[in-house]
Design a protein around this motif. Structure first.
Motif, PDB file in Angstrom:
ATOM      1  N   SER A 112      16.364  -6.327  -9.498  1.00  0.00           N
ATOM      2  CA  SER A 112      16.896  -5.482 -10.773  1.00  0.00           C
ATOM      3  C   SER A 112      14.668  -5.254 -11.364  1.00  0.00           C
ATOM      4  N   CYS A 113      14.178  -6.651 -10.908  1.00  0.00           N
ATOM      5  CA  CYS A 113      13.120  -6.695 -11.781  1.00  0.00           C
ATOM      6  C   CYS A 113      12.244  -4.937 -10.380  1.00  0.00           C
ATOM      7  N   LEU A 114      12.897  -4.890  -9.704  1.00  0.00           N
ATOM      8  CA  LEU A 114      11.521  -4.723  -8.226  1.00  0.00           C
ATOM      9  C   LEU A 114      12.036  -2.939  -8.523  1.00  0.00           C
ATOM     10  N   SER A 115      13.481  -2.492  -9.083  1.00  0.00           N
ATOM     11  CA  SER A 115      14.111  -1.446  -9.425  1.00  0.00           C
ATOM     12  C   SER A 115      13.581  -0.491 -10.529  1.00  0.00           C
ATOM     13  N   GLU A 116      14.178  -1.209 -11.259  1.00  0.00           N
ATOM     14  CA  GLU A 116      13.165  -0.981 -13.137  1.00  0.00           C
ATOM     15  C   GLU A 116      12.258  -0.405 -12.136  1.00  0.00           C
ATOM     16  N   CYS A 117      11.253  -0.795 -11.779  1.00  0.00           N
ATOM     17  CA  CYS A 117       9.406  -0.979 -11.669  1.00  0.00           C
ATOM     18  C   CYS A 117      10.127   0.864 -10.734  1.00  0.00           C
ATOM     19  N   LYS A 118      10.089   0.442  -9.966  1.00  0.00           N
ATOM     20  CA  LYS A 118      10.163   1.611  -8.431  1.00  0.00           C
ATOM     21  C   LYS A 118      10.317   2.835  -9.641  1.00  0.00           C
ATOM     22  N   LYS A 119      11.653   2.939 -10.423  1.00  0.00           N
ATOM     23  CA  LYS A 119      11.996   4.308 -10.950  1.00  0.00           C
ATOM     24  C   LYS A 119      10.747   4.315 -11.591  1.00  0.00           C
ATOM     25  N   GLU A 120       9.946   3.588 -12.691  1.00  0.00           N
ATOM     26  CA  GLU A 120       8.930   3.719 -13.419  1.00  0.00           C
ATOM     27  C   GLU A 120       7.912   4.570 -12.154  1.00  0.00           C
ATOM     28  N   HIS A 121       7.636   4.091 -11.252  1.00  0.00           N
ATOM     29  CA  HIS A 121       6.518   4.223 -10.505  1.00  0.00           C
ATOM     30  C   HIS A 121       6.669   5.657 -10.074  1.00  0.00           C
ATOM     31  N   GLU A 122       8.392   5.493  -9.441  1.00  0.00           N
ATOM     32  CA  GLU A 122       8.944   7.621  -9.667  1.00  0.00           C
ATOM     33  C   GLU A 122       8.740   8.315  -9.833  1.00  0.00           C
ATOM     34  N   LYS A 123       8.812   8.111 -11.171  1.00  0.00           N
ATOM     35  CA  LYS A 123       8.427   8.827 -12.736  1.00  0.00           C
ATOM     36  C   LYS A 123       6.709   9.162 -13.063  1.00  0.00           C
ATOM     37  N   PHE A 124       5.643   7.999 -12.165  1.00  0.00           N
ATOM     38  CA  PHE A 124       4.583   7.767 -12.071  1.00  0.00           C
ATOM     39  C   PHE A 124       4.143   9.516 -11.185  1.00  0.00           C
ATOM     40  N   ALA A 125       4.353   8.617 -10.074  1.00  0.00           N
ATOM     41  CA  ALA A 125       4.388   9.756  -9.057  1.00  0.00           C
ATOM     42  C   ALA A 125       4.223  11.360  -9.563  1.00  0.00           C
ATOM     43  N   GLU A 126       6.042  11.480 -10.194  1.00  0.00           N
ATOM     44  CA  GLU A 126       6.087  13.033 -10.289  1.00  0.00           C
ATOM     45  C   GLU A 126       5.172  13.333 -11.621  1.00  0.00           C
ATOM     46  N   GLU A 127       5.125  12.270 -12.762  1.00  0.00           N
ATOM     47  CA  GLU A 127       3.848  13.202 -13.795  1.00  0.00           C
ATOM     48  C   GLU A 127       2.497  13.050 -12.936  1.00  0.00           C
ATOM     49  N   MET A 128       2.567  12.593 -11.694  1.00  0.00           N
ATOM     50  CA  MET A 128       0.922  12.812 -10.995  1.00  0.00           C
ATOM     51  C   MET A 128       1.316  14.030 -10.566  1.00  0.00           C
ATOM     52  N   GLN A 129       2.027  14.456  -9.786  1.00  0.00           N
ATOM     53  CA  GLN A 129       2.007  15.935  -9.398  1.00  0.00           C
ATOM     54  C   GLN A 129       1.923  16.983  -9.910  1.00  0.00           C
ATOM     55  N   ASN A 130       2.426  16.915 -11.148  1.00  0.00           N
ATOM     56  CA  ASN A 130       3.041  17.676 -12.119  1.00  0.00           C
ATOM     57  C   ASN A 130       1.127  18.610 -12.474  1.00  0.00           C
ATOM     58  N   LEU A 131       0.869  16.911 -12.739  1.00  0.00           N
ATOM     59  CA  LEU A 131      -1.487  17.507 -13.150  1.00  0.00           C
ATOM     60  C   LEU A 131      -2.210  17.627 -12.283  1.00  0.00           C
ATOM     61  N   LEU A 132      -1.657  17.493 -11.072  1.00  0.00           N
ATOM     62  CA  LEU A 132      -2.747  17.495  -9.285  1.00  0.00           C
ATOM     63  C   LEU A 132      -2.114  19.041  -9.169  1.00  0.00           C
ATOM     64  N   GLU A 133      -1.067  19.208  -9.534  1.00  0.00           N
ATOM     65  CA  GLU A 133      -1.399  20.756  -9.419  1.00  0.00           C
ATOM     66  C   GLU A 133      -1.850  21.805 -10.280  1.00  0.00           C
ATOM     67  N   ARG A 134      -1.910  21.572 -11.416  1.00  0.00           N
ATOM     68  CA  ARG A 134      -2.891  22.165 -12.163  1.00  0.00           C
ATOM     69  C   ARG A 134      -4.281  22.504 -12.114  1.00  0.00           C
ATOM     70  N   TYR A 135      -4.675  21.290 -10.722  1.00  0.00           N
ATOM     71  CA  TYR A 135      -6.367  21.518 -10.242  1.00  0.00           C
ATOM     72  C   TYR A 135      -5.973  22.101  -8.309  1.00  0.00           C
ATOM     73  N   SER A 136      -4.797  22.395  -8.380  1.00  0.00           N
ATOM     74  CA  SER A 136      -4.802  22.651  -7.138  1.00  0.00           C
ATOM     75  C   SER A 136      -5.213  21.774  -5.958  1.00  0.00           C
ATOM     76  N   ASP A 137      -4.303  20.825  -6.210  1.00  0.00           N
ATOM     77  CA  ASP A 137      -4.882  19.220  -5.024  1.00  0.00           C
ATOM     78  C   ASP A 137      -3.977  18.597  -5.071  1.00  0.00           C
ATOM     79  N   ASP A 138      -3.779  17.793  -3.959  1.00  0.00           N
ATOM     80  CA  ASP A 138      -2.244  17.196  -3.368  1.00  0.00           C
ATOM     81  C   ASP A 138      -2.675  15.515  -3.286  1.00  0.00           C
TER      82      ASP A 138
END
Length: 144
Positions: free
Chosen positions: A38-64
């Motif tokens: 459960s601890c690992l699953s929760e952390c994974k979900k949180e990291h997936e949200k971080f990844a999505e948020e970073m992707q949105n921020l990186l897109e602003r700078y046209s970076d992959d």
């Protein structure tokens, strides 16, 4: 300078989160405790949200973004598989996760200090990732 530091910090956060997600996936099949899973699953979900948020921020700078260092990823995979093949236990998983979290905290803290001119949004996500990694390391200590 702000844009360069922002993109660089976001890239390092991106690589770190990808490395963390990969590490969690590698150990999940070896976890016996429902609480640890459960601890690992929760952390994974949180990291997936971080990844999505970073992707949105990186897109602003046209970076992959950035993939984790292939050598570091390979070394992590080797260490994980050797340790778990020798001792397939929750304690081994907790040890590996703690080491990974500590490495993540150390490297992201270094980049947060190095890229001082980064914008507040990128600094904020780096700090939240660091906090998440510290929290997970603390949660898995009971399994060591």
């Amino acid at each position: 300078m702000i844009e360069k530091d922002t993109v660089r910090l976001l890239r390092e956060c991106d690589a770190g989160v990808k490395m963390g997600l990969s590490s969690i996936d590698e150990v999940m099949d070896y976890v016996h405790s429902d609480r640890l899973k459960s601890c690992l699953s929760e952390c994974k979900k949180e990291h997936e949200k971080f990844a999505e948020e970073m992707q949105n921020l990186l897109e602003r700078y046209s970076d992959d973004g950035k993939e984790p260092n292939p050598i570091a990823k390979s070394m992590s995979w080797i260490k994980t598989n050797i340790k778990l093949n020798v001792n397939e236990s929750d304690a081994t998983v907790a040890d590996l996760i703690t080491d990974g979290c500590n490495t993540g905290v150390k490297s992201l803290s270094k980049y947060l200090n190095e890229y001082k001119a980064a914008d507040e949004a990128s600094k904020d996500i780096a700090k939240r990732i660091i906090s998440s990694e510290n929290r997970l390391a603390g949660e898995v200590r009971q399994f060591l």
